[in-house]
Each structure stands twice: as C-alpha cells, then as structure tokens.
Design a protein around this motif. Structure first.
Motif, PDB file in Angstrom:
ATOM      1  N   TYR A 143      -5.346   8.865  -6.511  1.00 23.93           N
ATOM      2  CA  TYR A 143      -6.642   8.993  -7.199  1.00 23.93           C
ATOM      3  C   TYR A 143      -6.457   9.358  -8.673  1.00 23.93           C
ATOM      4  O   TYR A 143      -7.360   9.932  -9.299  1.00 23.93           O
ATOM      5  CB  TYR A 143      -7.502  10.058  -6.482  1.00 23.93           C
ATOM      6  N   ASP A 200       1.737  12.076  -4.698  1.00 25.58           N
ATOM      7  CA  ASP A 200       0.973  10.860  -4.405  1.00 25.58           C
ATOM      8  C   ASP A 200      -0.277  10.861  -5.296  1.00 25.58           C
ATOM      9  O   ASP A 200      -1.222  11.618  -5.061  1.00 25.58           O
ATOM     10  CB  ASP A 200       0.617  10.872  -2.913  1.00 25.58           C
ATOM     11  N   ALA A 245      -0.509  15.224  -2.182  1.00 24.78           N
ATOM     12  CA  ALA A 245      -1.464  14.270  -2.746  1.00 24.78           C
ATOM     13  C   ALA A 245      -2.144  14.994  -3.907  1.00 24.78           C
ATOM     14  O   ALA A 245      -2.637  16.101  -3.742  1.00 24.78           O
ATOM     15  CB  ALA A 245      -2.486  13.876  -1.701  1.00 24.78           C
ATOM     16  N   GLY A 259       0.847  -1.190   0.000  1.00 29.87           N
ATOM     17  CA  GLY A 259       0.000   0.000   0.000  1.00 29.87           C
ATOM     18  C   GLY A 259       0.883   1.241   0.000  1.00 29.87           C
ATOM     19  O   GLY A 259       2.098   1.156   0.246  1.00 29.87           O
TER      20      GLY A 259
HETATM   21  C1  LIG Z   1      -3.834  10.450  -0.892  1.00 30.88           C
HETATM   22  C2  LIG Z   1      -3.832   9.042  -0.418  1.00 30.88           C
HETATM   23  N1  LIG Z   1      -2.721   8.318  -0.534  1.00 30.88           N
HETATM   24  C3  LIG Z   1      -2.671   7.042  -0.120  1.00 30.88           C
HETATM   25  C4  LIG Z   1      -3.768   6.433   0.449  1.00 30.88           C
HETATM   26  C5  LIG Z   1      -3.656   5.018   0.959  1.00 30.88           C
HETATM   27  O1  LIG Z   1      -3.346   4.154  -0.043  1.00 30.88           O
HETATM   28  P1  LIG Z   1      -3.048   2.622   0.276  1.00 30.88           P
HETATM   29  O2  LIG Z   1      -4.357   1.953   0.486  1.00 30.88           O
HETATM   30  O3  LIG Z   1      -2.340   2.172  -0.944  1.00 30.88           O
HETATM   31  O4  LIG Z   1      -2.184   2.563   1.504  1.00 30.88           O
HETATM   32  C6  LIG Z   1      -4.953   7.139   0.599  1.00 30.88           C
HETATM   33  C7  LIG Z   1      -6.125   6.481   1.194  1.00 30.88           C
HETATM   34  O5  LIG Z   1      -7.084   7.040   1.592  1.00 30.88           O
HETATM   35  C8  LIG Z   1      -4.983   8.480   0.161  1.00 30.88           C
HETATM   36  O6  LIG Z   1      -6.082   9.210   0.280  1.00 30.88           O
END
Ligand SMILES: Cc1ncc(COP(=O)(O)O)c(C=O)c1O
Length: 359
Positions: free
Chosen positions: A195, A192, A162, A92
């Motif tokens: 989305y 990041d 993000a 993740g």
């Molecule tokens: C901006 C962002 N990055 C990463 C994640 C988590 O991703 P992962 O499930 O791959 O850990 C989230 C989850 O809500 C998120 O909003």
C-alpha cells in the motif's frame, strides 16, 4: 474394474500433515463484478486507460510466445529507482511470499509475525514447515515494537512486516524500521509495501546497504491490476539472485507486464487516483465517526473500523445491498471489527448512507 481399483489406490496417497492442518485462505466470493467492492482493497475506479489501450494493442505473436522479461525489467527497475539485478517479478506478492519461503526458510525455522497481519505470511510459512512466533498489536492497534525487538534476539529466520499493515492500516515510520533492522542482523526482514502509494513511506533505497532486507510491492492495489497478478521483490543483487534460482521460469505473463508498464508511465493518472482516495478516506473516517463507529487511523486505502456488537450483522446486511465489506471479527477476536476499502468520494457517500440505514 481395474480402473476403479487404481482410482482407490491413488486416493490413499498421503497428503503432507502440514497441509491437512492448514487453515485455507478465504478467497473473495465469486460474482463481485458490478457490486461496490470494498472488501479486498482493490482499486474501485479502474486502472489507467493507457494500460487498457496497451493491452488492446497486444498481438497474436506476443500471446504465442513465452514472456520475455529483460526489457520490461530494465524499464520498470528505472521507475522504482533500482538496478534490474535488484528486482524480480512475481505472480503477485502472494507468489513472492512463496518464493521467499522456498529460498530461505527450512522446516523448523521460526518465522516472526506481528498479528493481526496479512494472513498469507502465516499460510506460506506453515506450508514451508516453519514455526510461527507471533506478537499481537494491542487493543488500540499499536504495533508491538518491544515484543518484536525482544523476539529478534532469538534470531528468527524471517520477519514479515506489512507497511502499512493489513488489516490495522497502521504505518511504521522509518525510524522504527531502522531499529528493527539494526536489531535483526541474522533475520531476513520482508517489508511488504503493498500500500506504499497511499502512505508514501518506503525503505526501498535501503536494500543496497542492508543485505537482510527484502521489499515487496504490488500492482494490485493503487495501480489497479489485481486481475493480472503482478508483484515485485527488491533486494540486494546477490539476494535477488538467490531468489531467482527458486523462481518458476515464467512466473509472470506478458499481458501483466504490458499493462504495468503503461500504467506506471501514466503517473498523472496514478497520482490523481491516490489523491482522490486519500480525500475519500478522510471523508469516510469522519462520516463513520459521526455515526458512532470507532475508526483507527489509516495510512492505506482501507480503514479498520470497530462497529461494536452487530458488526458482522451489518456486513451481512450490506452484502444484501451489493455493498461488500470484510468482516475481521475472527482475526481481531470479537464481533465488530470490519475492514472497509476506501472507494471514490461518490462510492463513500453511497456507503455511508447504507450504513446509516442498516446499522
Ligand atoms: C499487505 C499485503 N500484501 C500483499 C497483498 C497481495 O498482493 P498481490 O495481489 O500482489 O498478491 C495484499 C492483499 O490484500 C496485502 O494486503
């Protein structure tokens, strides 16, 4: 007797002060299966059936063996348009963040964040002993570009962005991202793109030109594999190599890779799902505005909504009807702000009807 005194001694092992101060991450309530899960930006329809079929075909031998990454890495790298050496699998994006901190952040370094943003950036930076410098979005949810550019003059070690951002759902265009990267030659910049599929804006091809850029992607959102925990980090080969040094030997399980490859091969399913969610997003935003809520523009699979006073009460009332939303009052400083994951058009109709009755 001796046993219990050993136990008493063990309990006096000091926990790092930073860990004692840490605000724990609030994980989802248990027992969400079967409910309308609009609280964690997951896929609410399901992953591609091809992924399920591939998982069912897994053999006992595959489960006995430690995972092998090379083939999957080669095939998935091709899908992302990068070389295998420019990509790392992680458990993740959460795990990717820890890896970034372990590789690049020393205690006392500064980590720069626009806030509100994904809470795990602060969480892992604090565990790493970093100092946090934060620039706030304004009340219209505009990104604090000037503040970030000013803060970059002090060369923080890391900036986490993000894009689209969670929970504001806002998107920075490539021009703004280029300005930030140009202003930060000595700062590692994480973009990041959890989305990405809903926004369509990416800086992934820039990793070759910019050694201080790292991009992350997840299989938890559009691809619908949150339960398997799979993310990926992309960076110039030498940077990726450095991160590989701090990586656990087997961060990702074999089932995650089997499912991810199958899901990514079913492009048509993914595209159809993303189009449905975008249509549903427009329908949800319009419906909420008709009901009198303020909806911020979204480039993701969720909306930030301001219901005004009574927002938290609404979240609690909907939860009693098994409709789960995420209250963001704490992060945004007052009651009213709620993050709503966009479900299918049918799920959106159920949600709007329930809000009309409960608000
Ligand atoms: C901006 C962002 N990055 C990463 C994640 C988590 O991703 P992962 O499930 O791959 O850990 C989230 C989850 O809500 C998120 O909003």
């Amino acid at each position: 007797m001796r046993k219990s005194s050993a136990r008493a001694r063990a309990s006096s092992i000091p926990v790092r002060p930073i860990v004692k101060r840490l605000a724990p991450y609030v994980t989802p309530e248990e027992g969400r299966a079967g409910k309308l899960r609009l609280d964690f930006n997951e896929n609410t329809l399901g992953c591609s059936p091809a992924a399920l079929r591939a998982l069912r075909r897994m053999t006992a031998e595959q489960l006995c063996m430690y995972p092998e990454y090379e083939l999957s890495q080669r095939r998935l790298a091709r899908r992302f348009g990068v070389r295998p050496a420019e990509m790392l699998f992680t458990n993740g994006v959460d795990d990717a963040l820890r890896l970034l901190m372990d590789t690049f952040v020393e205690p006392g370094d500064t980590v720069l964040l626009p806030e509100p943003t994904f809470t795990m950036y602060r969480f892992y930076a604090e565990i790493a002993g970093a100092r946090i410098a934060a620039e706030r979005y304004d009340s219209d949810m505009n990104f604090p570009l000037d503040g970030i550019l000013r803060a970059l003059r002090r060369s923080p070690r890391l900036l986490c962005l993000a894009n689209p951002n969670n929970p504001t759902a806002t998107l920075l265009d490539r021009k703004a991202l280029a300005r930030i990267l140009d202003a930060a030659p000595r700062t590692l910049v994480l973009v990041d793109e959890a989305y990405y599929e809903f926004a369509g804006v990416t800086v992934l091809p820039w990793i070759r030109r910019r050694a201080h850029l790292v991009v992350s992607r997840t299989f938890s959102k559009a691809v619908g594999l949150a339960g398997l925990r799979l993310g990926a980090l992309f960076a110039r080969a030498d940077m990726a190599d450095a991160m590989r040094r701090t990586c656990t030997p087997f961060p990702v399980n074999s089932a995650a890779l089997v499912a991810a490859e199958a899901a990514m091969s079913d492009r048509a399913y993914l595209n159809r799902y993303v189009s449905r969610i975008k249509a549903s997003r427009a329908q949800l935003a319009k419906g909420l505005e008709v009901l009198g809520a303020r909806v911020f523009p979204s480039a993701a699979n969720f909306l930030l909504v301001d219901f005004g006073p009574g927002g938290s009460r609404l979240v609690r009332r909907l939860a009693k009807r098994d409709i789960l939303l995420r209250d963001r009052a704490g992060e945004l400083g007052r009651d009213g702000f709620v993050r709503v994951t966009v479900g299918t058009p049918a799920q959106t109709r159920v949600l709007l009807r329930a809000i009309e009755e409960e608000w």
